[in-house]
Every structure is written in structure tokens, then in C-alpha cells.
Design a protein around this motif. Structure first.
Motif, mmCIF file in Angstrom:
data_model
loop_
_atom_site.group_PDB
_atom_site.id
_atom_site.type_symbol
_atom_site.label_atom_id
_atom_site.label_comp_id
_atom_site.label_asym_id
_atom_site.label_seq_id
_atom_site.Cartn_x
_atom_site.Cartn_y
_atom_site.Cartn_z
ATOM 1 N N ILE A 17 0.851 -1.187 0.000
ATOM 2 C CA ILE A 17 0.000 0.000 0.000
ATOM 3 C C ILE A 17 0.889 1.240 0.000
ATOM 4 C CG2 ILE A 17 -1.418 1.387 1.552
ATOM 5 C CD1 ILE A 17 -3.099 -0.962 2.087
ATOM 6 N N VAL A 18 0.592 2.160 -0.902
ATOM 7 C CA VAL A 18 1.323 3.422 -0.964
ATOM 8 C C VAL A 18 0.471 4.489 -0.290
ATOM 9 C CG1 VAL A 18 2.265 5.173 -2.485
ATOM 10 C CG2 VAL A 18 2.478 2.769 -3.095
ATOM 11 N N LEU A 19 1.048 5.137 0.704
ATOM 12 C CA LEU A 19 0.351 6.215 1.386
ATOM 13 C C LEU A 19 0.828 7.539 0.830
ATOM 14 C CD1 LEU A 19 0.639 4.875 5.027
ATOM 15 C CD2 LEU A 19 -1.345 4.756 3.522
ATOM 16 N N TYR A 20 -0.093 8.474 0.648
ATOM 17 C CA TYR A 20 0.312 9.763 0.137
ATOM 18 C C TYR A 20 -0.563 10.871 0.706
ATOM 19 C CZ TYR A 20 -3.546 9.085 -3.154
ATOM 20 O OH TYR A 20 -4.781 8.866 -3.705
ATOM 21 N N LYS A 21 -0.020 12.059 0.654
ATOM 22 C CA LYS A 21 -0.734 13.277 1.023
ATOM 23 C C LYS A 21 -0.986 14.032 -0.272
ATOM 24 C CE LYS A 21 -1.829 17.008 3.524
ATOM 25 N NZ LYS A 21 -3.185 17.087 4.021
ATOM 26 N N GLU A 22 -2.242 14.268 -0.599
ATOM 27 C CA GLU A 22 -2.564 14.977 -1.831
ATOM 28 C C GLU A 22 -2.668 16.473 -1.562
ATOM 29 O OE1 GLU A 22 -5.189 14.540 -5.840
ATOM 30 O OE2 GLU A 22 -5.651 13.250 -4.148
ATOM 31 N N ILE A 23 -1.968 17.244 -2.382
ATOM 32 C CA ILE A 23 -2.021 18.703 -2.305
ATOM 33 C C ILE A 23 -2.298 19.211 -3.712
ATOM 34 C CG2 ILE A 23 -0.807 20.807 -1.617
ATOM 35 C CD1 ILE A 23 0.857 19.041 0.271
ATOM 36 N N PRO A 24 -3.594 19.226 -4.090
ATOM 37 C CA PRO A 24 -3.950 19.615 -5.458
ATOM 38 C C PRO A 24 -3.893 21.129 -5.642
ATOM 39 C CG PRO A 24 -5.939 19.207 -4.207
ATOM 40 C CD PRO A 24 -4.775 18.888 -3.285
ATOM 41 N N TYR A 25 -3.810 21.547 -6.901
ATOM 42 C CA TYR A 25 -3.927 22.969 -7.194
ATOM 43 C C TYR A 25 -5.397 23.325 -7.126
ATOM 44 C CZ TYR A 25 -4.167 27.401 -9.573
ATOM 45 O OH TYR A 25 -4.430 28.703 -9.883
ATOM 46 N N LEU A 26 -5.736 24.292 -6.297
ATOM 47 C CA LEU A 26 -7.105 24.797 -6.195
ATOM 48 C C LEU A 26 -7.115 26.228 -6.703
ATOM 49 C CD1 LEU A 26 -7.835 23.368 -2.639
ATOM 50 C CD2 LEU A 26 -8.526 22.410 -4.844
ATOM 51 N N ASN A 27 -8.212 26.658 -7.280
ATOM 52 C CA ASN A 27 -8.315 27.968 -7.937
ATOM 53 C C ASN A 27 -7.542 29.058 -7.209
ATOM 54 O OD1 ASN A 27 -9.895 26.791 -9.827
ATOM 55 N ND2 ASN A 27 -11.830 27.498 -8.947
ATOM 56 N N SER B 108 20.746 32.204 -19.268
ATOM 57 C CA SER B 108 20.524 32.211 -17.826
ATOM 58 C C SER B 108 19.085 31.777 -17.523
ATOM 59 C CB SER B 108 20.776 33.613 -17.266
ATOM 60 O OG SER B 108 20.567 33.628 -15.886
ATOM 61 N N LEU B 109 18.930 30.857 -16.586
ATOM 62 C CA LEU B 109 17.602 30.463 -16.103
ATOM 63 C C LEU B 109 17.295 31.369 -14.924
ATOM 64 C CD1 LEU B 109 15.106 28.647 -16.092
ATOM 65 C CD2 LEU B 109 16.414 26.987 -14.741
ATOM 66 N N ASP B 110 16.238 32.151 -15.014
ATOM 67 C CA ASP B 110 16.002 33.245 -14.077
ATOM 68 C C ASP B 110 14.512 33.368 -13.780
ATOM 69 O OD1 ASP B 110 15.620 35.763 -12.883
ATOM 70 O OD2 ASP B 110 17.105 36.746 -14.142
ATOM 71 N N PHE B 111 14.145 33.183 -12.512
ATOM 72 C CA PHE B 111 12.781 33.447 -12.056
ATOM 73 C C PHE B 111 12.812 33.650 -10.551
ATOM 74 C CE2 PHE B 111 13.331 28.895 -12.440
ATOM 75 C CZ PHE B 111 12.753 28.346 -11.300
ATOM 76 N N CYS B 112 11.665 34.023 -9.967
ATOM 77 C CA CYS B 112 11.627 34.357 -8.535
ATOM 78 C C CYS B 112 11.258 33.187 -7.634
ATOM 79 C CB CYS B 112 10.645 35.493 -8.277
ATOM 80 S SG CYS B 112 11.281 37.098 -8.757
ATOM 81 N N SER B 113 10.274 32.389 -8.054
ATOM 82 C CA SER B 113 9.825 31.323 -7.166
ATOM 83 C C SER B 113 9.087 30.250 -7.940
ATOM 84 C CB SER B 113 8.935 31.881 -6.042
ATOM 85 O OG SER B 113 7.846 32.573 -6.574
ATOM 86 N N ILE B 114 8.930 29.112 -7.243
ATOM 87 C CA ILE B 114 8.244 27.963 -7.830
ATOM 88 C C ILE B 114 7.470 27.259 -6.719
ATOM 89 C CG2 ILE B 114 10.168 26.332 -7.485
ATOM 90 C CD1 ILE B 114 9.479 25.304 -10.412
ATOM 91 N N GLU B 115 6.384 26.641 -7.071
ATOM 92 C CA GLU B 115 5.601 25.818 -6.142
ATOM 93 C C GLU B 115 5.114 24.604 -6.919
ATOM 94 O OE1 GLU B 115 4.765 24.223 -3.447
ATOM 95 O OE2 GLU B 115 4.077 25.980 -2.316
ATOM 96 N N PHE B 116 5.049 23.468 -6.234
ATOM 97 C CA PHE B 116 4.586 22.232 -6.860
ATOM 98 C C PHE B 116 3.282 21.788 -6.214
ATOM 99 C CE2 PHE B 116 9.297 21.988 -7.021
ATOM 100 C CZ PHE B 116 9.455 22.025 -8.385
ATOM 101 N N PHE B 117 2.429 21.149 -7.016
ATOM 102 C CA PHE B 117 1.162 20.597 -6.537
ATOM 103 C C PHE B 117 1.099 19.145 -6.983
ATOM 104 C CE2 PHE B 117 0.735 25.076 -7.347
ATOM 105 C CZ PHE B 117 0.128 25.546 -6.208
ATOM 106 N N GLY B 118 0.389 18.330 -6.215
ATOM 107 C CA GLY B 118 0.257 16.923 -6.562
ATOM 108 C C GLY B 118 0.183 16.072 -5.319
ATOM 109 N N LYS B 119 1.011 15.028 -5.286
ATOM 110 C CA LYS B 119 0.983 14.073 -4.167
ATOM 111 C C LYS B 119 2.373 13.916 -3.567
ATOM 112 C CE LYS B 119 -2.736 11.415 -6.271
ATOM 113 N NZ LYS B 119 -3.087 10.185 -6.987
ATOM 114 N N ILE B 120 2.419 13.857 -2.245
ATOM 115 C CA ILE B 120 3.634 13.512 -1.514
ATOM 116 C C ILE B 120 3.512 12.052 -1.147
ATOM 117 C CG2 ILE B 120 5.069 13.989 0.508
ATOM 118 C CD1 ILE B 120 3.629 16.758 0.644
ATOM 119 N N VAL B 121 4.448 11.229 -1.602
ATOM 120 C CA VAL B 121 4.398 9.789 -1.354
ATOM 121 C C VAL B 121 5.321 9.430 -0.200
ATOM 122 C CG1 VAL B 121 4.762 7.510 -2.367
ATOM 123 C CG2 VAL B 121 3.923 9.377 -3.792
#
Length: 173
Positions: free
Chosen positions: A1-11, A160-173
Motif C-alpha cells: 500500500i502506498v500512502l500519500y498526502k494529496e495537495i492539489p492545485y485549487l483555484n 541564464s535560467l532566471d525566475f523568482c519562485s516555484i511551487e509544486f502541486f500533486g501528491k507527496i508519497v
């Protein structure tokens, strides 16, 4: 069994996997950021974790520049990711062509998403959420490493790869 925490993108939410770790753990124990290079000693890679960040985090001008996020204790399945452009106006160092890749050994990489001639981040402090097309399929994998790698020149026609921030959504396994 794989346990995960889902953190979906919400509006219009900017609270994803990174935010979850920041609020429920020590972010430095959870995610380690590395880069192909860093343009200035004063750049703090962990600024990429701060969605409110208004300072650029950027590599030297080298082709295939990248930032890699190592999930040290867990793996993640990415369904969406949010990027925020840097603090300069249009046609500056904003990302234009890149791939988001996943790996479990930091050697073999699988493409998660690809953007070519993407103009949505070509402006000052623009946030945009990108949706992973195949995240619901059985072939979607959980990865220890997530890397964003520039595949061509940015809007200023340099590497140059250049940006300010990033966030990921999905599942933490």
C-alpha cells in the motif's frame, strides 16, 4: 500500500507541496535545492521556496542551466507547478523554453512537462500555473528529484535560467 498526502492545485491557490513542508516540517530537512551554476554569491536558492519573493534567482549564462529540487525523505507526483517570473519588464531574462523533469537517481531523467516559446512569464512578477498533461495516468511516477532545465535561450536571448519562485502541486508519497 502506498500512502500519500494529496495537495492539489485549487483555484488561485499558491499553497502547494513546498508550502506544506514549510508549515509542517523543517523545509531544509525536506527539500534541498542545487543549481547547474549560480550567477552571484548573494543569491539564496531557498528564495525559490518563497512565493512572495521578488528577487531573481538565476544561473550563469550556460546552455541547459537548471535548478534541481531533491525531496530528501519522500517522493512526489507532480500534477501542476506554479512559477513566478523575475522583477524585470518584458523581453528580459524571463524563461521561454524549458522542461520539468523527474528522476529517482539524479542520473536518468523523465520529462514531466515541456514548454517551448512560452510567453506567459514574459513580464514583471507574473505567476502562472502549468498543468501536467499525464498526471492522472498509471504511468505517472513518484520522483525523488524534480528539475527545471532551460532548453533554449530566454526572452533576453541568453542562457541564464532566471525566475523568482516555484511551487509544486500533486501528491507527496
Amino acid at each position: 500500500i502506498v500512502l500519500y498526502k494529496e495537495i492539489p492545485y485549487l483555484n488561485n491557490s499558491n499553497k502547494g507541496i513546498i508550502d506544506y513542508f514549510k508549515n509542517n516540517s523543517n523545509i531544509d530537512d525536506e527539500i534541498k535545492i542545487t543549481a547547474s551554476s549560480i550567477n552571484k554569491d548573494s543569491i539564496i536558492l531557498n528564495n525559490l521556496f518563497d512565493i512572495e519573493n521578488k528577487k531573481s534567482v538565476y544561473t550563469k549564462q550556460e546552455s541547459n542551466s537548471w535548478f534541481c529540487f531533491e525531496f530528501q525523505k519522500r517522493r512526489v507526483i507532480i500534477s501542476n507547478y506554479l512559477m513566478k517570473s523575475n522583477c524585470t519588464g518584458p523581453n528580459n531574462w524571463h524563461p521561454k523554453c524549458w522542461v520539468l523533469e523527474g528522476s529517482n537517481d539524479n542520473e536518468e531523467w523523465l520529462k514531466i512537462d515541456e514548454q517551448n516559446n512560452c510567453s506567459v512569464l514574459n513580464g514583471k512578477l507574473i505567476s502562472h500555473v502549468f498543468t501536467i498533461q499525464n498526471h492522472e495516468s498509471e504511468s505517472s511516477k513518484a520522483f525523488k528529484y524534480i528539475r527545471i532545465r532551460q532548453t533554449s535561450v530566454n526572452w533576453a536571448k541568453n542562457y541564464s535560467l532566471d525566475f523568482c519562485s516555484i511551487e509544486f502541486f500533486g501528491k507527496i508519497v
